[in-house]
Write a protein that holds these residues in place. Structure first.
Motif, PDB file in Angstrom:
ATOM      1  N   UNK A 249       0.801  -1.225   0.000  1.00  0.00           N
ATOM      2  CA  UNK A 249       0.000   0.000   0.000  1.00  0.00           C
ATOM      3  C   UNK A 249       0.832   1.272   0.000  1.00  0.00           C
ATOM      4  N   UNK A 250       2.114   1.190   0.352  1.00  0.00           N
ATOM      5  CA  UNK A 250       2.953   2.389   0.383  1.00  0.00           C
ATOM      6  C   UNK A 250       3.489   2.762  -1.000  1.00  0.00           C
ATOM      7  N   UNK A 251       3.313   1.895  -1.982  1.00  0.00           N
ATOM      8  CA  UNK A 251       3.861   2.113  -3.316  1.00  0.00           C
ATOM      9  C   UNK A 251       2.936   2.983  -4.168  1.00  0.00           C
ATOM     10  N   UNK A 252       3.533   3.723  -5.095  1.00  0.00           N
ATOM     11  CA  UNK A 252       2.727   4.531  -6.023  1.00  0.00           C
ATOM     12  C   UNK A 252       1.957   3.642  -6.996  1.00  0.00           C
ATOM     13  N   UNK A 253       2.600   2.556  -7.447  1.00  0.00           N
ATOM     14  CA  UNK A 253       1.951   1.638  -8.383  1.00  0.00           C
ATOM     15  C   UNK A 253       2.156   0.191  -7.915  1.00  0.00           C
ATOM     16  N   UNK A 254       1.477  -0.195  -6.852  1.00  0.00           N
ATOM     17  CA  UNK A 254       1.635  -1.565  -6.352  1.00  0.00           C
ATOM     18  C   UNK A 254       0.973  -2.572  -7.287  1.00  0.00           C
ATOM     19  N   UNK A 255       1.349  -3.816  -7.139  1.00  0.00           N
ATOM     20  CA  UNK A 255       0.740  -4.886  -7.923  1.00  0.00           C
ATOM     21  C   UNK A 255       0.527  -6.071  -6.996  1.00  0.00           C
ATOM     22  N   UNK A 256      -0.739  -6.367  -6.729  1.00  0.00           N
ATOM     23  CA  UNK A 256      -1.087  -7.493  -5.864  1.00  0.00           C
ATOM     24  C   UNK A 256      -1.857  -8.514  -6.699  1.00  0.00           C
ATOM     25  N   UNK A 257      -1.313  -9.722  -6.818  1.00  0.00           N
ATOM     26  CA  UNK A 257      -1.895 -10.746  -7.697  1.00  0.00           C
ATOM     27  C   UNK A 257      -2.283 -11.970  -6.882  1.00  0.00           C
ATOM     28  N   UNK A 258      -3.513 -12.404  -7.051  1.00  0.00           N
ATOM     29  CA  UNK A 258      -3.964 -13.681  -6.502  1.00  0.00           C
ATOM     30  C   UNK A 258      -4.240 -14.620  -7.664  1.00  0.00           C
ATOM     31  N   UNK A 259      -3.586 -15.772  -7.678  1.00  0.00           N
ATOM     32  CA  UNK A 259      -3.792 -16.750  -8.743  1.00  0.00           C
ATOM     33  C   UNK A 259      -4.210 -18.066  -8.127  1.00  0.00           C
ATOM     34  N   UNK A 260      -5.155 -18.745  -8.768  1.00  0.00           N
ATOM     35  CA  UNK A 260      -5.702 -19.928  -8.129  1.00  0.00           C
ATOM     36  C   UNK A 260      -6.569 -20.725  -9.086  1.00  0.00           C
ATOM     37  N   UNK A 261      -6.875 -21.948  -8.674  1.00  0.00           N
ATOM     38  CA  UNK A 261      -7.979 -22.703  -9.239  1.00  0.00           C
ATOM     39  C   UNK A 261      -9.106 -22.636  -8.216  1.00  0.00           C
ATOM     40  N   UNK A 262     -10.247 -23.240  -8.524  1.00  0.00           N
ATOM     41  CA  UNK A 262     -11.305 -23.354  -7.528  1.00  0.00           C
ATOM     42  C   UNK A 262     -10.863 -24.354  -6.472  1.00  0.00           C
ATOM     43  N   UNK A 263     -11.594 -24.404  -5.370  1.00  0.00           N
ATOM     44  CA  UNK A 263     -11.226 -25.296  -4.285  1.00  0.00           C
ATOM     45  C   UNK A 263     -12.430 -25.974  -3.670  1.00  0.00           C
ATOM     46  N   UNK A 264     -12.190 -26.611  -2.529  1.00  0.00           N
ATOM     47  CA  UNK A 264     -13.260 -27.342  -1.860  1.00  0.00           C
ATOM     48  C   UNK A 264     -13.414 -26.926  -0.396  1.00  0.00           C
ATOM     49  N   UNK A 265     -12.668 -25.902   0.042  1.00  0.00           N
ATOM     50  CA  UNK A 265     -12.804 -25.421   1.414  1.00  0.00           C
ATOM     51  C   UNK A 265     -14.071 -24.581   1.517  1.00  0.00           C
ATOM     52  N   UNK A 266     -14.966 -24.983   2.400  1.00  0.00           N
ATOM     53  CA  UNK A 266     -16.236 -24.279   2.543  1.00  0.00           C
ATOM     54  C   UNK A 266     -16.055 -22.959   3.287  1.00  0.00           C
ATOM     55  N   UNK A 267     -16.646 -21.914   2.716  1.00  0.00           N
ATOM     56  CA  UNK A 267     -16.596 -20.586   3.313  1.00  0.00           C
ATOM     57  C   UNK A 267     -15.168 -20.144   3.593  1.00  0.00           C
ATOM     58  N   UNK A 268     -14.271 -20.469   2.682  1.00  0.00           N
ATOM     59  CA  UNK A 268     -12.878 -20.057   2.800  1.00  0.00           C
ATOM     60  C   UNK A 268     -12.652 -18.677   2.213  1.00  0.00           C
ATOM     61  N   UNK A 269     -11.400 -18.289   2.159  1.00  0.00           N
ATOM     62  CA  UNK A 269     -11.036 -16.958   1.669  1.00  0.00           C
ATOM     63  C   UNK A 269     -11.465 -16.748   0.224  1.00  0.00           C
ATOM     64  N   UNK A 270     -11.238 -17.754  -0.628  1.00  0.00           N
ATOM     65  CA  UNK A 270     -11.581 -17.612  -2.042  1.00  0.00           C
ATOM     66  C   UNK A 270     -13.080 -17.440  -2.238  1.00  0.00           C
ATOM     67  N   UNK A 271     -13.880 -18.131  -1.437  1.00  0.00           N
ATOM     68  CA  UNK A 271     -15.337 -17.988  -1.547  1.00  0.00           C
ATOM     69  C   UNK A 271     -15.754 -16.531  -1.382  1.00  0.00           C
ATOM     70  N   UNK A 272     -15.185 -15.876  -0.382  1.00  0.00           N
ATOM     71  CA  UNK A 272     -15.525 -14.477  -0.135  1.00  0.00           C
ATOM     72  C   UNK A 272     -15.027 -13.580  -1.264  1.00  0.00           C
ATOM     73  N   UNK A 273     -13.817 -13.829  -1.742  1.00  0.00           N
ATOM     74  CA  UNK A 273     -13.267 -13.022  -2.845  1.00  0.00           C
ATOM     75  C   UNK A 273     -14.105 -13.178  -4.108  1.00  0.00           C
ATOM     76  N   UNK A 274     -14.523 -14.397  -4.404  1.00  0.00           N
ATOM     77  CA  UNK A 274     -15.326 -14.624  -5.611  1.00  0.00           C
ATOM     78  C   UNK A 274     -16.719 -14.030  -5.476  1.00  0.00           C
ATOM     79  N   UNK A 275     -17.283 -14.045  -4.270  1.00  0.00           N
ATOM     80  CA  UNK A 275     -18.578 -13.386  -4.066  1.00  0.00           C
ATOM     81  C   UNK A 275     -18.468 -11.903  -4.386  1.00  0.00           C
ATOM     82  N   UNK A 276     -17.405 -11.272  -3.870  1.00  0.00           N
ATOM     83  CA  UNK A 276     -17.203  -9.845  -4.136  1.00  0.00           C
ATOM     84  C   UNK A 276     -16.901  -9.607  -5.619  1.00  0.00           C
ATOM     85  N   UNK A 277     -16.095 -10.486  -6.207  1.00  0.00           N
ATOM     86  CA  UNK A 277     -15.740 -10.331  -7.621  1.00  0.00           C
ATOM     87  C   UNK A 277     -16.980 -10.381  -8.500  1.00  0.00           C
ATOM     88  N   UNK A 278     -17.873 -11.296  -8.195  1.00  0.00           N
ATOM     89  CA  UNK A 278     -19.091 -11.420  -9.004  1.00  0.00           C
ATOM     90  C   UNK A 278     -20.036 -10.253  -8.773  1.00  0.00           C
TER      91      UNK A 278
END
Length: 582
Positions: A249-278
């Motif tokens: 967050x301190x950078x003028x042009x930061x780059x934060x990348x999350x790369x993944x496949x789908x998963x099987x963890x219920x109510x995990x981090x990716x579930x929340x990110x994909x809900x927001x993404x959609x």
């Protein structure tokens, strides 16, 4: 805006510059390239940027990094090892989308990259880790002096995969390796064998590439420009990603990348990110700096019915990933629940509930019975799930006949009297009926009397001459119980209830149930336990039993002892079958 086609070779241009992104969008729109609706929604949004007066289109940074990857980076794994990293059109379009859109930042008084937060979801074996690794290396060399990059994942091994991919590409290029060095701490500028006193590629450049896992402590306080988190589907929450997001967050042009496949963890981090993404894609949530690049299917049904639709979640089909591999996975998924869950989530990015039923009613239904007299003076394998001392317990033997692969199961359940009163009304009546049928032995008080378990094994020998070759017991079993068994001459072996121990036997139990190779004597409690059992699956496709979601108060002890018995059988198959054949 309109796509301008060159009259000779038809490149797609914007103000005289060929745009891989525009070419990709056009081919997706025409149907030449098949993608899902979620990616199409993002591409539609990107297309509007070319007409937005608030957004400046500058291809310099994006094309510089594409050129760097294709001229400086080489593959390091078979079957492409040593070959130049030539990007596919979808990869070039993705890199371009990250870099070409600029907005004016009044706080720092210059144009900066629009997209600083990236979510890249794609099925396995489509080159996501090599691509992001190459992009990180490109950013290291093409970015500003002092660029610090952090590779992260749920565990150190996965984080190391990305780091090693970056380092291997660096080592493959003499140009890159001549001005850098690496050690167990990371990758740094400056080569001790060919030192440079000044400049971007000297020791004065304090840029670095390091790795970290979700289990590593002291993630706060870091100051990085690029953070790449691999396989975020394995994360249960944001405790490991938030420090990284804050660190950029301190950078003028930061780059934060999350790369993944789908998963099987219920109510995990990716579930929340994909809900927001959609929500963002549907216009329900405002996240203007978030590039959401999802390779997803439009339905599960199309996976089974239309092979062409597989390209939606597998953009590297036929080039990076073999179609024959996917066909093989689909065929196996038709007959195995664990394979189905794994393939749909990992090969087609279709979210799977890791706590749904393990077996179908058809798999479980088996009304066969047998007479224990058929096995008089024979050998058996034993298994117990004593679980917590105040809960349902189960003891089981596995029997076989010479020349046959069928397994015969005999079992006895145990429960403390106090636990009966804690059951809901329906289950309590069911348990009382099983007690009347002598399927469950009741211990007075609040705890199971494990000596009753020992007595059951002893009775099998006294009444039928059945000798238990080895007895597997779970981690909750009391040391005193196994000692008591050994005093009676039984050989007890510890079976840990973890991925490594439970996966193979659980898969074999499933296969044998489907093939009617298990006769559990039509035991109603066995059937009930199997109905309550779900499978949990990890990224290595290892499985272990858990309770079906929504049935947390139900019991699975009978299924667990079947798996434990199979574990002992697998580990001692040759010796046991030789005893059976006597």
């Amino acid at each position: 805006m309109s796509l301008v086609k060159h009259p000779l070779n038809n490149p797609y241009e914007f103000e005289g510059t060929h745009s891989y992104l525009l070419e990709y969008i056009s081919k997706c729109k025409s149907g030449d390239i098949l993608i899902g609706q979620e990616l199409m929604m993002m591409l539609d949004k990107l297309l509007t940027h070319f007409d937005d007066p608030e957004i400046k289109i500058d291809f310099t940074d994006g094309h510089k990094r594409i050129k760097f990857i294709e001229t400086k980076c080489k593959h390091f794994e078979a079957p492409f090892a040593g070959k130049p990293f030539l990007l596919e059109l979808f990869q070039k379009a993705f890199v371009e989308a990250i870099y070409i859109f600029k907005i004016f930042d009044e706080e720092i008084n210059r144009y900066v990259r629009l997209y600083q937060d990236i979510l890249f979801l794609v099925a396995r074996k489509n080159g996501k880790t090599p691509l992001i690794s190459a992009l990180c290396l490109a950013e290291f060399f093409c970015g500003e002096m002092g660029t610090r990059i952090l590779c992260s994942s749920n565990d150190y091994e996965q984080a190391d995969l990305m780091f090693q991919a970056i380092n291997s590409m660096r080592e493959e290029s003499k140009t890159l390796s001549n001005v850098t060095r690496s050690n167990i701490k990371g990758i740094f500028f400056g080569n001790p064998k060919k030192p440079k006193k000044t400049g971007k590629f000297s020791y004065k450049n304090k840029g670095q590439i390091k790795k970290i896992s979700a289990k590593t402590g002291a993630k706060e306080g870091k100051n990085i420009k690029v953070g790449a988190v691999d396989e975020v589907h394995e994360l249960k929450d944001n405790t490991s990603t938030m420090p990284i997001r804050q660190a950029v967050s301190t950078q003028d042009e930061p780059l934060y990348i999350e790369l993944t496949t789908e998963g099987v963890i219920n109510e995990g981090y990716l579930d929340e990110r994909l809900r927001e993404a959609r929500q963002v894609l549907n216009g329900e949530l405002e996240r203007p700096r978030w590039l959401i690049w999802l390779y997803t299917q439009d339905s599960e049904q199309e996976v089974w019915q239309d092979e062409k639709s597989w390209d939606k979640s597998n953009p590297g089909n036929g080039v990076i990933k073999k179609r024959s591999f996917l066909r093989k996975m689909i065929e196996e998924a038709k007959t195995s629940k664990s394979m189905r869950v794994f393939v749909l989530s990992k090969d087609f990015n279709i979210k799977q509930n890791n706590a749904s039923a393990w077996l179908t009613p058809e798999d479980i239904k088996n009304e066969e019975t047998f007479d224990i007299e058929e096995f008089r003076n024979g050998f058996a394998i034993g298994a117990v799930d004593l679980s917590k001392s105040g809960d349902l317990a189960d003891a089981r033997i596995l029997l076989m006949k010479p020349g046959s692969q069928k397994k015969y199961m005999l079992t006895k359940y145990f429960i403390p009297a106090s636990k009966l009163e804690e059951l809901n009304r329906e289950d309590r009546e069911m348990f009382k009926e099983w007690i009347r049928q002598d399927l469950i032995a009741v211990s007075p008080g609040n705890e199971n009397d494990f000596s009753l378990v020992t007595a059951w094994f002893v009775k099998l020998f006294k009444d039928y001459g059945i000798r238990v070759y080895k007895t597997g017991y779970d981690k909750w079993s009391a040391i005193y119980w196994s000692k008591e068994m050994e005093d009676y001459g039984f050989d007890c072996v510890r079976v840990s209830q973890d991925w490594g121990s439970m996966s193979e036997p659980m898969k074999l139990v499933e296969a044998d149930l489907k093939s009617n190779l298990i006769n559990y004597n039509n035991h109603p409690i066995d059937k009930w336990c199997l109905e309550n059992t779900a499978l949990n699956i990890n990224s290595k496709m290892e499985i272990m039993p858990v309770k079906v979601q929504g049935k947390e108060d139900k019991k699975i002890d009978g299924a667990v002892t079947m798996i434990i018995a199979y574990k002992v059988y697998i580990d001692n198959r040759t010796e046991f079958l030789s005893l059976v054949g006597r």
